[in-house]
Design an enzyme around this catalytic site. Structure first.
Site, short mmCIF file in Angstrom:
data_model
loop_
_atom_site.label_atom_id
_atom_site.label_comp_id
_atom_site.label_asym_id
_atom_site.label_seq_id
_atom_site.Cartn_x
_atom_site.Cartn_y
_atom_site.Cartn_z
N ILE A 126 54.02 70.31 -13.35
CA ILE A 126 54.70 70.75 -14.57
C ILE A 126 55.64 71.89 -14.22
CG2 ILE A 126 54.36 71.65 -16.90
CD1 ILE A 126 51.39 70.73 -16.57
N CYS A 127 56.85 71.82 -14.76
CA CYS A 127 57.78 72.92 -14.56
C CYS A 127 57.78 73.76 -15.83
CB CYS A 127 59.18 72.39 -14.26
SG CYS A 127 60.38 73.70 -13.98
#
Lengths: 889, 182
Positions: free
Chosen positions: B107-108
């Site tokens: 996840i960014c």
């Protein structure tokens, strides 16, 4: 060649006698001169080498005839005089003596002749040997046999005996041969085995009987046992009638073995000495064996083997002592459990066993095994209460430490008891309660419920020191007293110098479980303690700190601090509190002494405990009385203080006395949290206290646990006053409700429950209590009213209702705790199943283990988890799929 | 990218204090778990995965009015030994089609990168598991299309919502199906 042939012939002949022995030759028919077959017509000697000339043969023939006529048993002599051989016979024998073959022949002839007569006249008298001899008549049977044999022997052997007196060596040999053959034919009919057994039995009976006449008081006065043993006159001439020798020696050995096993040991002289001042009797026993028994054995063997020079070697004597000591040990070991149970009155028996152990090496494992077996059959079953097992366990510790100071044996025998105690649910709580029970000056345990307290442990605790006894041996390289482990030690043997009973009892359980349980009991105890300094509880906590992991006892310390702080807190912010109790007085020197730990304390630290109560000058004076100073630290003096007068606390009248204890909820066990309405006055005081407490400015939130409050109630009724101390608040509330209503009000349990907002359980308890005290009565079943005067109640007196422990205990029971926390546990279970997927209950990654890991307050097992899960299933929150459980939907 | 940072941080504060630190982590996580359990937030839940208290599983319900509505998404959280001074490592376990999530589930999100002076991330010790999960839940409805990990998804989000929804559904697996795969 000829000799060989003749030997073979003899062997054959011994089995199948071929010869036809003649009757004595009649004197009137001499057949002189039949040279063709010398001696043949008489069947006499026919040795071709025996006769040189015809004249010799005739002489021999005549001599033979005279000898056989003289020896024949057909006309036994009337007396010894009659048996004297005549001149002619004497000559005949002297002649025969010159011819060895002839003499031997004569002996054979004689044996044959005797045999026939023995069969006719002796054997019928010994017929009783054909049947087993009852033990009770063994002595008589032997005596009878001896009598029969000696009289017939007298009769039949008078003549050969008279011959042996003639002074010829050959005739003496002849006499012995004849005697041997007589005894052989007489005893041949008696079964040897039976004879030996009966003889052994008779020996034993005689020895036992001879011991019975001894007077143990004489030995007691002299402090030594010298009781004589003998066989009695009946058995004296056994050898003379052929019953001596190997047979009798074997029988005597059997008898002596049996005698040493029981009768010799089991006597008043070697009886177990009871009481606390005892010594081992092993020394006495050794003395008796050496000075009485061994000479007796020697004499008896001399008689039995007719060998006057026989002497027992020193090693034989030692052997007899060992056997006697060994059997003493065995007989003591058989009752070891009883001795252990009666510790310390049976120290003597244990010392005996210890001495016996020293004399033999394999005795130890026998004692251990025997004791373990006795314990498992007599103690470790459902019939024995846990307190009993615990108190025997302490006795076992003491006894076996006496037997074996290194603790190897104790390690072996305590295993089964420990394992069993661990299976009992109430063991930990009993131990914890025993630690906190009170002991009075005489050493009696004051316990409210004797089934819940093991008095031995309590006394042990009051004795034990606060020394740090934890094991440092492995790391202590400077220990000059180090010794290697004993060779017979098991793999889990721990060498430790000062393991006392405490250590063994504390070692029974996982320390964590134990601390948890102790904390609960301590909490209960602290709430009820009246001693404002909590000396005893402090001492106990210190004791645990020295024995167990000190860091794990944080909760106990916090609890102690809480109750101590509460005392000063009450003084500061509770104006209505009064301190007539000990805390306002000067501390007694005894208290100060109790407060000094074994490993010393600085003056400042000690004064901190007492600064509220005394001035520094007073304190210094008191400390010097009870403590000795070394360096910076004070240590308790070992002297005894004079007994202090016990003063009654003045009773308080008038204004309500009110005291609050502020406890740190996090560190205390979960406590009863029932809520209900308190009497107005109490509620106001609680509120006022809470307000003042918050003004102190600390962050702590105060939450009143009404169910824990205890009240002293005084009731003024029409005809009497009732005073009850330490009544739980709910009971006070209930009775107060009656007081708030006008006199004569009748209330039901339901009404009370709604008025007070109280749970049914508590209302029922309170009503039962006051009914039992005859303050309330039931005008009709189910309704209650105040019994203003005793004559109002016409019903039968109600039994004093003993409050249920569960309802009274300040701590919540495990079950109640589970109930209260169930919603939280269920939330956790749901979260676990939702995020972790379906799970089983058991196993390393099972629901129970996961709950325990993430939730330290969860202390339950698989059963409780299953209970919760099943409840969740009925609500449709969880589904079960075989052994796994998952969130529904 | 975020991984390298967190390792660096871990190395700095590791060493002798590590044992005590991990004890503190466990305590902190226990209290977080207690909060999550006693004051649950709808649509979010998390629980330790096994005997290791520093590995958790979490479940997020897809927010309504987004392409993820009615979907249940699984995540794993892994807490470093210096938590809460470094962010937990969070991965999607359920396959998800999202502009800021790559195909490995990474996840960014700025708060999942170490914060502080001179760092680009926005992690702070006041954040906790609950806030992290809530941020991820809101990221589902409001992707940061300025720095996508999945460029195609970022484009589709802006251009063709129905195709985006179709791709989301095609990629999604329900928790039970993931269990079967495993």
């Amino acid at each position: 060649m000829a000799a060989a042939v003749s030997t073979a012939y003899d062997i054959f002949a011994s089995v199948f006698p071929p010869k036809q022995f003649t009757k004595p030759t009649p004197e009137t028919t001499p057949q002189i001169g039949s040279f063709s077959s010398p001696g043949e017509s008489f069947g006499g000697f026919n040795s071709p080498h025996g006769s040189g000339t015809a004249q010799d043969a005739v002489h021999l023939e005549r001599a033979w005839s005279a000898a056989t006529r003289y020896l024949s048993c057909s006309n036994p002599p009337d007396d010894r005089q009659d048996a004297r051989p005549s001149r002619e016979v004497q000559d005949a024998f002297f002649l025969l003596c010159g011819n060895a073959a002839a003499l031997e022949k004569l002996a054979t002839w004689c044996a044959n002749d005797l045999d026939a007569h023995v069969r006719d006249s002796v054997l019928p008298k010994l017929n009783f040997w054909q049947h087993p001899i009852p033990l009770s008549t063994a002595t008589e049977a032997i005596a009878e046999t001896v009598r029969v044999l000696s009289t017939t022997q007298d009769t039949f052997l008078t003549r050969p005996f008279a011959l042996s007196r003639l002074g010829s060596g050959a005739l003496e040999v002849f006499y012995h041969q004849v005697r041997q053959s007589f005894l052989a034919s007489a005893l041949h009919s008696i079964p040897q085995q039976r004879m030996q057994k009966t003889l052994a039995c008779a020996f034993h009976q005689c020895m036992v009987q001879s011991m019975e006449h001894n007077d143990p008081d004489i030995c007691k006065d002299r402090g030594l046992c010298s009781c004589p043993v003998n066989l009695g006159p009946d058995l004296d001439n056994l050898y003379q009638v052929g019953l001596g020798g190997d047979l009798a020696e074997r029988a005597f050995a059997h008898a002596m073995h049996k005698f040493l096993q029981r009768s010799a040991i089991d006597r008043t002289c070697f009886r177990l000495e009871w009481g606390t001042e005892q010594a081992s009797v092993v020394q006495k026993l050794r003395f008796w064996v050496a000075s009485v028994l061994v000479p007796f054995i020697e004499n008896t063997l001399k008689k039995l083997s007719a060998n006057p020079s026989l002497k027992l070697s020193d090693s034989d004597k030692y052997q007899f002592q060992q056997i006697a000591v060994g059997s003493l040990g065995r007989s003591r070991t058989a009752n070891l459990f009883d001795y252990v149970k009666k510790w310390p009155d049976t120290k003597g028996a244990l010392l005996d066993i210890k001495d016996c152990m020293a004399s033999s090496t394999n005795e130890k494992s026998y004692i251990c095994n025997s004791f373990v077996q006795q314990v498992s059959t007599r103690l470790l079953h459902a019939g024995a209460s846990t307190t009993e097992i615990l108190s025997i366990y302490t006795a076992v510790i003491y006894s076996f430490r006496l037997l074996d100071s290194r603790g190897v044996m104790l390690e072996k025998v305590s295993g089964p008891i420990r394992a069993y105690l661990r299976t009992r649910d109430d063991t930990v709580s009993i131990i914890a309660a025993s630690f906190l029970a009170d002991v009075d000056a005489e050493g009696n345990v004051l316990a409210t419920d004797p089934t819940k307290v093991c008095a031995d442990i309590t006394i042990e605790v009051s004795r034990s020191s606060l020394e740090d006894t934890r094991d440092h041996r492995v790391t202590d390289w400077n220990d000059m007293l180090w010794t290697p482990d004993p060779i017979d030690a098991g793999p889990d043997y721990k060498a430790s110098r000062s393991e006392d009973v405490m250590a063994y009892i504390l070692g029974l359980f996982d320390p964590e479980d134990f601390i948890k349980e102790v904390t609960t009991v301590l909490a209960q105890h602290l709430l009820q303690a009246t001693d404002p300094e909590y000396v005893k509880e402090t001492r106990l906590t210190e004791l645990f700190k020295s024995r167990l992991d000190a860091t794990k006892l944080q909760a106990a310390e916090v609890m102690l601090k809480d109750v101590r702080d509460s005392v000063s807190l009450n003084r500061r912010i509770n104006p209505s509190a009064r301190f007539e109790t000990a805390s306002a007085e000067l501390p007694k020197p005894k208290e100060i002494m109790a407060a000094i730990p074994e490993d010393g304390i600085t003056a400042h630290g000690l004064y901190a405990l007492f600064e509220y109560r005394m001035k520094p000058a007073q304190f210094t004076a008191a400390v010097n009385l009870v403590a000795s100073k070394r360096g910076e630290l004070y240590f308790p003096k070992r002297t005894r203080l004079p007994q202090e007068a016990v003063r009654d606390e003045p009773t308080k009248e008038g204004a309500l006395s009110y005291k609050v204890q502020v406890l740190s909820g996090f560190f205390w066990p979960q406590m009863r949290s029932n809520d209900f309405a308190l009497p107005q006055q109490f509620a106001e005081m609680d509120e006022a206290f809470g307000e003042r407490f918050s003004r102190l400015g600390n962050q702590r939130k105060l939450h009143f646990r009404k169910a824990l409050a205890r009240v002293t109630v005084e009731l003024e009724l029409e005809d009497r006053r009732v005073r009850e101390t330490d009544v739980p608040a709910w009971r006070a509330s209930v009775i107060n409700t009656f007081a708030d209503h006008e006199a004569g009000t009748i209330l039901t349990a339901e009404q009370l429950m709604t008025t007070l907002g109280m749970e049914e359980e508590l209302v029922a308890d309170a009503l039962g209590f006051w009914s039992g005290k005859r303050v309330l009565f039931q005008p009709t079943p189910g309704t209650y009213a105040v019994l203003e005067s005793l004559d109002m109640d016409t019903g039968p007196p109600q039994p004093d209702v003993q409050p249920q422990a569960d309802a009274v205990s300040a701590m919540m029971s495990q079950d109640a705790m589970l109930r209260e926390s169930a919603p939280m546990f269920e939330t956790f279970i749901k979260g676990m199943l939702r995020d972790g997927g379906p799970k089983e209950i058991g196993g390393f990654m099972g629901i129970t283990n996961m709950l325990k890991m993430v939730l330290p307050t969860f202390t339950y097992g698989d059963d409780e988890v299953k209970l919760l899960l099943n409840e969740m299933v009925t609500r449709g929150e969880v589904v079960r799929n075989g052994e796994t459980w998952a969130v529904a939907g | 990218m975020s991984q390298t940072h967190s390792t660096g941080q871990g190395a700095k504060s590791g060493g002798p204090a590590n044992a005590a630190a991990s004890g503190n982590v466990v305590k902190r996580l226990q209290s977080e778990l207690m909060t999550l359990m006693t004051q649950p937030t709808a649509g979010i839940s998390a629980f330790p995965a096994g005997s290791d208290m520093t590995k958790w599983n979490a479940t997020i319900a897809g927010p309504a009015d987004t392409p993820y509505a009615n979907l249940t998404l699984k995540l794993t959280l892994s807490y470093p030994s210096n938590y809460p001074y470094a962010p937990p490592e969070v991965l999607f376990k359920s396959p998800i089609y999202h502009p800021n999530v790559d195909f490995a589930g990474r996840i960014c999100l700025d708060i999942l990168k170490p914060g502080g002076a001179g760092k680009e991330g926005a992690w702070s010790a006041v954040l906790n598991t609950q806030t992290v999960l809530l941020s991820i839940q809101s990221l589902l409805g409001e992707p940061n299309n300025a720095s996508p990990l999945n460029g195609e998804a970022a484009l589709l989000w802006d251009s063709d919502k129905s195709e985006f929804k179709r791709k989301v559904d095609a990629r999604h697996l329900e928790p039970a199906e993931i269990e079967d795969d495993a």
